[in-house]
Design a protein around this motif. Structure first.
Motif, PDB file in Angstrom:
ATOM      1  N   TRP A 552       0.809  -1.229   0.000  1.00  0.00           N
ATOM      2  CA  TRP A 552       0.000   0.000   0.000  1.00  0.00           C
ATOM      3  C   TRP A 552       0.833   1.266   0.000  1.00  0.00           C
ATOM      4  N   ARG A 553       2.155   1.126  -0.014  1.00  0.00           N
ATOM      5  CA  ARG A 553       3.019   2.307  -0.040  1.00  0.00           C
ATOM      6  C   ARG A 553       4.039   2.183  -1.174  1.00  0.00           C
ATOM      7  N   GLN A 554       3.535   1.930  -2.376  1.00  0.00           N
ATOM      8  CA  GLN A 554       4.403   1.750  -3.544  1.00  0.00           C
ATOM      9  C   GLN A 554       4.068   2.761  -4.628  1.00  0.00           C
ATOM     10  N   ASP A 555       3.855   4.016  -4.194  1.00  0.00           N
ATOM     11  CA  ASP A 555       3.405   5.018  -5.153  1.00  0.00           C
ATOM     12  C   ASP A 555       4.466   5.387  -6.181  1.00  0.00           C
ATOM     13  N   HIS A 556       5.774   5.114  -5.889  1.00  0.00           N
ATOM     14  CA  HIS A 556       6.795   5.404  -6.897  1.00  0.00           C
ATOM     15  C   HIS A 556       7.338   4.138  -7.539  1.00  0.00           C
ATOM     16  N   ASN A 557       7.266   3.015  -6.849  1.00  0.00           N
ATOM     17  CA  ASN A 557       7.774   1.757  -7.413  1.00  0.00           C
ATOM     18  C   ASN A 557       6.792   1.094  -8.378  1.00  0.00           C
ATOM     19  N   GLY A 558       5.523   1.266  -8.104  1.00  0.00           N
ATOM     20  CA  GLY A 558       4.525   0.782  -9.044  1.00  0.00           C
ATOM     21  C   GLY A 558       4.112  -0.663  -8.863  1.00  0.00           C
ATOM     22  N   PHE A 559       3.518  -1.183  -9.918  1.00  0.00           N
ATOM     23  CA  PHE A 559       2.822  -2.474  -9.898  1.00  0.00           C
ATOM     24  C   PHE A 559       3.751  -3.615  -9.520  1.00  0.00           C
ATOM     25  N   THR A 560       5.019  -3.555  -9.944  1.00  0.00           N
ATOM     26  CA  THR A 560       5.939  -4.650  -9.674  1.00  0.00           C
ATOM     27  C   THR A 560       6.158  -4.870  -8.185  1.00  0.00           C
ATOM     28  N   HIS A 561       5.979  -3.816  -7.384  1.00  0.00           N
ATOM     29  CA  HIS A 561       6.251  -3.895  -5.959  1.00  0.00           C
ATOM     30  C   HIS A 561       4.982  -4.120  -5.140  1.00  0.00           C
ATOM     31  N   GLN A 562       3.928  -4.533  -5.798  1.00  0.00           N
ATOM     32  CA  GLN A 562       2.645  -4.706  -5.105  1.00  0.00           C
ATOM     33  C   GLN A 562       2.249  -6.182  -5.117  1.00  0.00           C
ATOM     34  N   ASP A 563       2.566  -6.858  -4.029  1.00  0.00           N
ATOM     35  CA  ASP A 563       2.189  -8.277  -3.928  1.00  0.00           C
ATOM     36  C   ASP A 563       2.238  -8.715  -2.467  1.00  0.00           C
ATOM     37  N   PRO A 564       1.078  -8.816  -1.827  1.00  0.00           N
ATOM     38  CA  PRO A 564       1.039  -9.280  -0.442  1.00  0.00           C
ATOM     39  C   PRO A 564       0.841 -10.785  -0.315  1.00  0.00           C
ATOM     40  N   GLY A 565       1.118 -11.529  -1.396  1.00  0.00           N
ATOM     41  CA  GLY A 565       0.753 -12.944  -1.438  1.00  0.00           C
ATOM     42  C   GLY A 565       1.615 -13.880  -0.627  1.00  0.00           C
ATOM     43  N   PHE A 566       2.719 -13.395  -0.033  1.00  0.00           N
ATOM     44  CA  PHE A 566       3.534 -14.285   0.790  1.00  0.00           C
ATOM     45  C   PHE A 566       2.726 -14.863   1.946  1.00  0.00           C
ATOM     46  N   LEU A 567       1.780 -14.087   2.437  1.00  0.00           N
ATOM     47  CA  LEU A 567       0.953 -14.578   3.545  1.00  0.00           C
ATOM     48  C   LEU A 567       0.178 -15.823   3.153  1.00  0.00           C
ATOM     49  N   ASP A 568      -0.263 -15.889   1.912  1.00  0.00           N
ATOM     50  CA  ASP A 568      -0.991 -17.073   1.442  1.00  0.00           C
ATOM     51  C   ASP A 568      -0.094 -18.295   1.462  1.00  0.00           C
ATOM     52  N   ILE A 569       1.202 -18.098   1.156  1.00  0.00           N
ATOM     53  CA  ILE A 569       2.159 -19.200   1.200  1.00  0.00           C
ATOM     54  C   ILE A 569       2.370 -19.659   2.637  1.00  0.00           C
TER      55      ILE A 569
END
Length: 813
Positions: A552-569
């Protein structure tokens, strides 16, 4: 494509051949005739046991004619790498005794357990731990039968293997585990056998650079032994097929001094290996002596060994007219059809008897005494070394009082703090108090993650060249205990090796790229799961992962830095092992971190963003909230004494902020609406206690979330995870989860939240849609919320930032 012909082909092929008399960099024949004879006999015993594990369920010493009923019904296991592993093990035993070394053994080649289990059994450790696998004919039969057999043990060096800190189920991590084991462990030498198939993996390739992170003045040493047997399952290996000069240059380029031992002639190979290992041990000691007595901080070229031997060495040369020894067919079961084919059975008997077991084991089935003496004794045995059962030598951390690092919260929701910065102060003082058993790990992101206070206690380790400008904020030191390298694989391997040998650590990394170590996390979780069932495996410090720089704090890094899926693992792993904490502010983060650093045998995943966030709980309230793991925030609720109309719930810092902001919007527009606000810190409390030990009882869950009211749950990660955890709960049909939906790019924080429908306006409108008596009466409020949302989107696209009226939000009550 041009093809080389004639002499050039034969010369090239001979230079990479695994056959013939020994060819070695180090000259010498240190073994006397008797020692050579006895070492070879000991190795024969290892090879016999390794083959016996694969084939035999009865008649372990062939004291009666071998019959099909003596053979296992399913022939599983891997022969190819086993002779080489046991050959190395036997030679390491010799130098342990000669130099009184403190040494452990890491087997990297896949499915190499027979080559390690055999010497572990022969030196007596296996029978001491598993008394039914005694050192006699009956015990040997049980030892054989259990291998790759239901209810038994696997074909890797699993946690059940004494002396193992590395299972090797997934290839690539042996070397980083080895290096992690010797940090702050000055007397230890870890011998790491790297398989040539394993050497083709990315994690292994980066791990070679670990030699640049060893300080010989305070750390132990790793002796890498690259075992070139030429083949994977049914393909050649790259490093076994390149020219020797290129291979040598590769490892010199990595900063090693490589020593070669190549061939198949057993007598000359024993002499060459003995001379080479001795030379390497003396070189290691010389490096350490210079550093420890003369303060030499020159980065050394550590020794390593390249051992080239045939795959399936000493096994069948051919089977059914096909080459086996020295080819990929030796990888698994060289002679496969022994129960049905008499010729195959005859060939198996010939192979097994070639080791002359009658000369190796006495009438009871015990290794003969003069061979038994070749192994080290007691804790000097690699299978009994306490470093390989790190919980035995584990010492609890000396922790400062985390409460002293808390932030002042006079009124909930009215102040901003960078959540991870107080944690950095806490970690700084842990480093000060624990100078020999605690390190901080992170891939070039310690400062980025606002943990840079740790540099006040210890700098970043750096043993290479220095430039003058490094003095200006470089934070580098040859004795640093902050470990930074831009390889999550290597860092994770170091940390695991450090923990498995009895120490403590803390790893922070960006949320989107913690996926780099998904598989390593999986393997360590499985290790802990099995180890927890073994009463002889002492508990080790937990692996603590801080997941920050969040989606939720990737306003300059963009889409590549948006993935919270480690929790699912993480949720996939065994409930005995994994924990997930989602502290919403700085004080809850400190409380969670203290708890995790005190724990054992877990993988603790803490999700906390590094940016400035609204603070909610003073330290006393934070401790209580974290102790409960889930709870009602009375100050954010107005349903005390009555039934709520809706339950607003949250897990995660931004998710909590937006849910609270929605709460405030609703209370302003609809003052009679009764809202209960529930925050979740311990994510596994959403599961029933039958599924996870932290699970909340059904009664308590129903009390918090009601049995019939709508629940709007704002979640940090993917929405389905909350449904997955709570699907058995009474009121699951009324549970509506908002979370990340893969909708983002270069967005302002609030714009990103709106795009994924976790923002305050969407939550408020969702409440109006879900609370029955608001579906019509709330229409005006809903329209105003939508207008606000549109205004925020327009503002972001006009000014490139969020409207301060909303981005500087504070709890208004």
């Amino acid at each position: 494509m041009a093809v080389a012909t004639g002499d050039s082909v034969s010369k090239k092929n001979s230079s990479i051949s695994a056959f013939g008399p020994a060819r070695s960099t180090v000259a010498g024949a240190p073994l006397g005739a008797d020692e050579l004879k006895n070492m070879h006999a000991y190795w024969r015993a290892c090879c016999y046991l390794a083959a016996g594990m694969i084939y035999l369920r009865a008649n372990p010493l062939l004291r009666e004619p071998l019959k099909p009923e003596h053979i296992k019904n399913r022939l599983l296991g891997h022969w190819g790498t086993s002779p080489g592993l046991s050959f190395i093990y036997v030679h390491l035993n010799r130098v342990i005794k000669k130099f009184d070394l403190d040494m452990i053994f890491v087997a990297g080649p896949g499915h190499g357990a027979p080559g390690v289990l055999a010497p572990v059994y022969l030196e007596g450790t296996y029978s001491e731990i598993y008394t039914d696998k005694s050192e006699d004919e009956e015990g040997m039969a049980g030892f054989f039968r259990q291998f790759s057999f239901p209810g038994g043990i696997g074909s890797h060096c699993t946690p059940e293997t004494p002396g193992s800190i590395h299972e090797g189920g997934e290839l690539g991590y042996s070397l980083s585990h080895g290096y992690g084991s010797v940090f702050d462990n000055p007397d230890l030498i870890t011998a790491v056998v790297v398989g040539d198939g394993e050497s083709e993996t990315g994690p292994l390739a980066t791990a070679w650079h670990s030699n640049k992170f060893i300080n010989p003045g305070r750390d132990g040493a790793v002796l890498p032994i690259l075992h070139l047997n030429g083949y994977k399952i049914n393909n050649p290996t790259i490093l076994a097929r390149i020219e020797p000069d290129e291979l040598e240059s590769l490892f010199r380029g990595y900063g090693y001094t490589p020593y070669f031992v190549e061939g198949s002639d057993v007598d000359s190979m024993h002499q060459a290996m003995a001379a080479t290992i001795e030379h390497c041990v003396e070189e290691i000691r010389s490096i350490q002596t210079r550093a420890r007595t003369k303060s030499d901080t020159t980065r050394p070229r550590w020794p390593m060994i390249v051992m080239r031997t045939p795959k399936g060495w000493t096994g069948p040369k051919e089977v059914d007219g096909h080459k086996v020894e020295g080819y990929w067919r030796a990888h698994q079961v060289p002679v496969a059809n022994v129960k049905e084919d008499p010729k195959h059975l005859e060939q198996l008997v010939e192979w097994l008897k070639s080791y002359k077991p009658e000369e190796l084991f006495d009438k009871n089935g015990t290794l003969v005494p003069h061979l038994k003496k070749l192994a080290p004794e007691g804790r000097r045995r690699m299978s009994a070394n306490p470093n390989a059962n790190g919980g035995v030598i584990h010492r609890a951390l000396r922790l400062p009082d985390f409460k002293e690092y808390g932030v002042e919260v006079c009124q909930s929701g009215h102040s901003d703090v960078e959540n991870t910065r107080p944690l950095g102060n806490f970690l700084r003082d842990i480093l000060k108090r624990n100078q020999y058993n605690f390190r901080v790990f992170g891939p070039d992101e310690t400062t980025s993650n606002k943990l840079d206070a740790v540099y006040e206690a210890s700098k970043k380790f750096w043993y290479e060249e220095y430039l003058p400008e490094d003095q200006d904020g470089g934070e580098l030191a040859t004795d640093g205990r902050v470990m930074e390298m831009l390889s999550e694989h290597t860092l994770e391997g170091w940390l695991e090796g450090y923990l498995l040998t009895g120490r403590h650590g803390f790893f922070s990394t960006y949320e989107a790229f913690v996926h780099v170590i998904d598989s390593m996390f999986n393997q360590h979780a499985k290790w802990l799961e099995i180890a927890s069932r073994l009463d002889w495996r002492a508990a080790i410090a937990s692996l603590n992962l801080l997941i920050t720089s969040t989606v939720w704090r990737q306003d300059h890094n963009g889409f590549t830095h948006q993935d919270p899926g480690f929790l699912d693992i993480v949720v996939n792993k065994g409930p005995k092992v994994v924990r997930i904490y989602m502290p919403p502010d700085a004080n809850t983060l400190l409380s969670c971190a203290d708890h995790c650093l005190r724990s054992k045998n877990y993988i603790n995943v803490i999700v906390a963003d590094k940016q400035r966030h609204v603070q909610y709980l003073n330290m006393d309230a934070a401790i209580k909230h974290c102790t409960k793991g889930i709870g009602i925030w009375d100050w954010a609720s107005n349903d005390d004494g009555c039934e709520p109309d809706v339950v607003l719930a949250s897990a995660g810092d931004i998710a909590t902020q937006e849910a609270l902001a929605a709460n405030a919007l609703l209370r302003k527009e609809l003052p009679n609406l009764k809202i209960r606000f529930v925050n979740v810190v311990d994510l596994f409390m959403l599961q029933p206690p039958t599924e996870h030990p932290h699970g909340l009882s059904d009664r308590d869950f129903d009390s918090l979330f009601t049995q019939s009211k709508p629940i709007i749950f704002n979640f940090h990660g993917y929405p389905l995870l909350i449904h997955r955890l709570a699907y058995r709960r009474t009121n699951h049909n009324n549970l509506h989860v908002r979370g990340y939906k893969e909708r983002g790019n270069i967005n302002t924080p609030l714009e990103l939240a709106i795009n994924n429908q976790v923002d305050r306006f969407t939550i408020a409108m969702d409440v109006i849609d879900r609370v029955p008596h608001l579906k019509e009466s709330g229409a005006h409020a809903k329209s105003r919320f939508r207008d606000m949302q549109i205004d925020c989107l327009h503002y972001a696209h006009e000014y490139g930032t969020d409207n301060p009226e909303y981005s500087n939000w504070k709890w208004p009550y």
